[in-house]
Design a protein around this motif. Sequence first.
Motif, PDB file in Angstrom:
ATOM      1  N   SER A  77       5.241   1.235 -15.709  1.00  0.00           N
ATOM      2  CA  SER A  77       4.307   1.556 -14.632  1.00  0.00           C
ATOM      3  C   SER A  77       4.626   2.910 -14.008  1.00  0.00           C
ATOM      4  O   SER A  77       3.722   3.695 -13.702  1.00  0.00           O
ATOM      5  N   ALA A  78       5.916   3.195 -13.815  1.00  0.00           N
ATOM      6  CA  ALA A  78       6.299   4.471 -13.216  1.00  0.00           C
ATOM      7  C   ALA A  78       5.837   5.634 -14.076  1.00  0.00           C
ATOM      8  O   ALA A  78       5.324   6.634 -13.571  1.00  0.00           O
ATOM      9  N   GLY A  84      -1.039   9.825 -14.322  1.00  0.00           N
ATOM     10  CA  GLY A  84      -2.304   9.757 -13.607  1.00  0.00           C
ATOM     11  C   GLY A  84      -3.103   8.491 -13.843  1.00  0.00           C
ATOM     12  O   GLY A  84      -4.295   8.436 -13.507  1.00  0.00           O
ATOM     13  N   LYS A  85      -2.479   7.459 -14.410  1.00  0.00           N
ATOM     14  CA  LYS A  85      -3.192   6.208 -14.690  1.00  0.00           C
ATOM     15  C   LYS A  85      -2.991   5.199 -13.553  1.00  0.00           C
ATOM     16  O   LYS A  85      -2.712   4.022 -13.779  1.00  0.00           O
ATOM     17  N   ARG A  86      -3.140   5.675 -12.342  1.00  0.00           N
ATOM     18  CA  ARG A  86      -2.886   4.848 -11.165  1.00  0.00           C
ATOM     19  C   ARG A  86      -3.872   3.688 -11.067  1.00  0.00           C
ATOM     20  O   ARG A  86      -3.484   2.567 -10.748  1.00  0.00           O
ATOM     21  N   GLN A 369       7.856  12.674  -9.489  1.00  0.00           N
ATOM     22  CA  GLN A 369       8.743  11.596  -9.926  1.00  0.00           C
ATOM     23  C   GLN A 369       8.839  10.469  -8.888  1.00  0.00           C
ATOM     24  O   GLN A 369       9.685   9.586  -9.021  1.00  0.00           O
ATOM     25  N   ARG A 370       7.979  10.499  -7.885  1.00  0.00           N
ATOM     26  CA  ARG A 370       8.077   9.476  -6.842  1.00  0.00           C
ATOM     27  C   ARG A 370       7.755   8.087  -7.369  1.00  0.00           C
ATOM     28  O   ARG A 370       8.263   7.093  -6.844  1.00  0.00           O
ATOM     29  N   GLY A 371       6.913   8.009  -8.385  1.00  0.00           N
ATOM     30  CA  GLY A 371       6.672   6.712  -9.007  1.00  0.00           C
ATOM     31  C   GLY A 371       7.957   6.150  -9.596  1.00  0.00           C
ATOM     32  O   GLY A 371       8.254   4.956  -9.468  1.00  0.00           O
TER      33      GLY A 371
END
Length: 441
Positions: A77-78, A84-86, A369-371
């Motif tokens: 997920s990260a 960009g696949k939020r 990189q916050r994800g």
Amino acid sequence: MISPQAVGQSDDKPASKLWTGEFLVLTACNLLVFLNLHMILSSLPLYMRSHFHAGDFYVSLCTSLMALSAIVARLFSARALELGKRNVILFGGLAIALFGTVGYYFSATIVALLVMRVIFGFGFGMYSTTFPTMASDIIPRNRMGEGMGYFGLSTTISMSIGPMIGMWVEKQYGFTPLVVIGSIFILILFPLAYRLISSKKRKQAVQQEQAHSANAMSVPTQQNAVQSLQTDVATTTSSDAARKPSTFEKKLLLPSLLNFLMSITYGGLVSFIALFGSEAHIANPGYFFLFNALAVILIRPFSGKLYDRFGPKALLIPGAVLLIAGLLLLSLAHSTLGLFGAALCYGLGWGALQPTMQTWMIQVVNPHQRGMANGMFLNSLDLGVALGAMILGTIASATSYTSMYQYSVVFVALYIVIGAIYMVKAKKTPAQSQSVHIKVD
């Protein structure tokens, strides 16, 4: 390379607002996410004990399997968030979690229930990473500690009042109404998430239109051409960085380890507090989570500002000492008054440390990189809860729930030792090398 205290001063306007409509909606979403999780998580041990006659091993397995499946989901997920696949991760995760939650009602065996826990954990791991990442993207960097503190308050309050609500609903009405309430919470998240995404698209469209208008009205000059070329190069570089696989940031390891150690103690609380109440003859052990929530609310406005001013070092040791005090007082509690004192100490420590860990991890990585950082934070939290439930459950089976909470102090003591070593090394290290990896555009 800039220090945590200086983060955002060069790329955020002085008047940057924290309490925007988008921030409030994101915080509400996060509240529902963790309310759904902890309402059901806390009531499952009693349900499994009464409905399936499950022992401590299966009770801990129910917690651990969900957490481990969430960890697996966050591994990809990260990366998907960086690409960009939020929307896929967000809505796909909500759909999977809804299926898993409704599936509890149809689980006629303990194996079926465990399968539903795995399915729910997979969906939860997907969308629980998304909301914190969206929040960290809109919070002004010079108020990151304060902003993530308030955002994280929704997580901590959910972890505090969710178990109390869940145990009360199950006791009064049974497990099925609890499943219905949890499903409704997930359904509410769909329109809220759609509103957030639509709002972001509208803002991007307005910004693009304004940019085109400004370019059309500007007079081409050599300086403008150079600036335009620099902007294009920077944009391309940033876009390429977002598409390339991110290298793992080693500075995430320390806060992840500390978060993992303190989460082990929470695994013992959420999994066995109801059974401890029966052993200690406490009528309403769920009050622990209510008193815990009150303590968290008290400490949160101060802890975030302390972090922004002094960094994580100001909160590590005091918060851990409060956790130890809370666990020891809980092991000695035989009344609601004793429960109150234990919850107050534990809540003050947890309320100070949890947002500290999350903000710290967000600030040691670059913005794209916050994800990854949020995924590491949640993974270390879930792994601690999962292993904590299994380890402490084994201890409880061999001794008692009272002894279990006393033994759990060992993990916080280890936290203090590691935190103290970090602080000593930080003092010996030049300020520049302690800085945070954040690119300022």
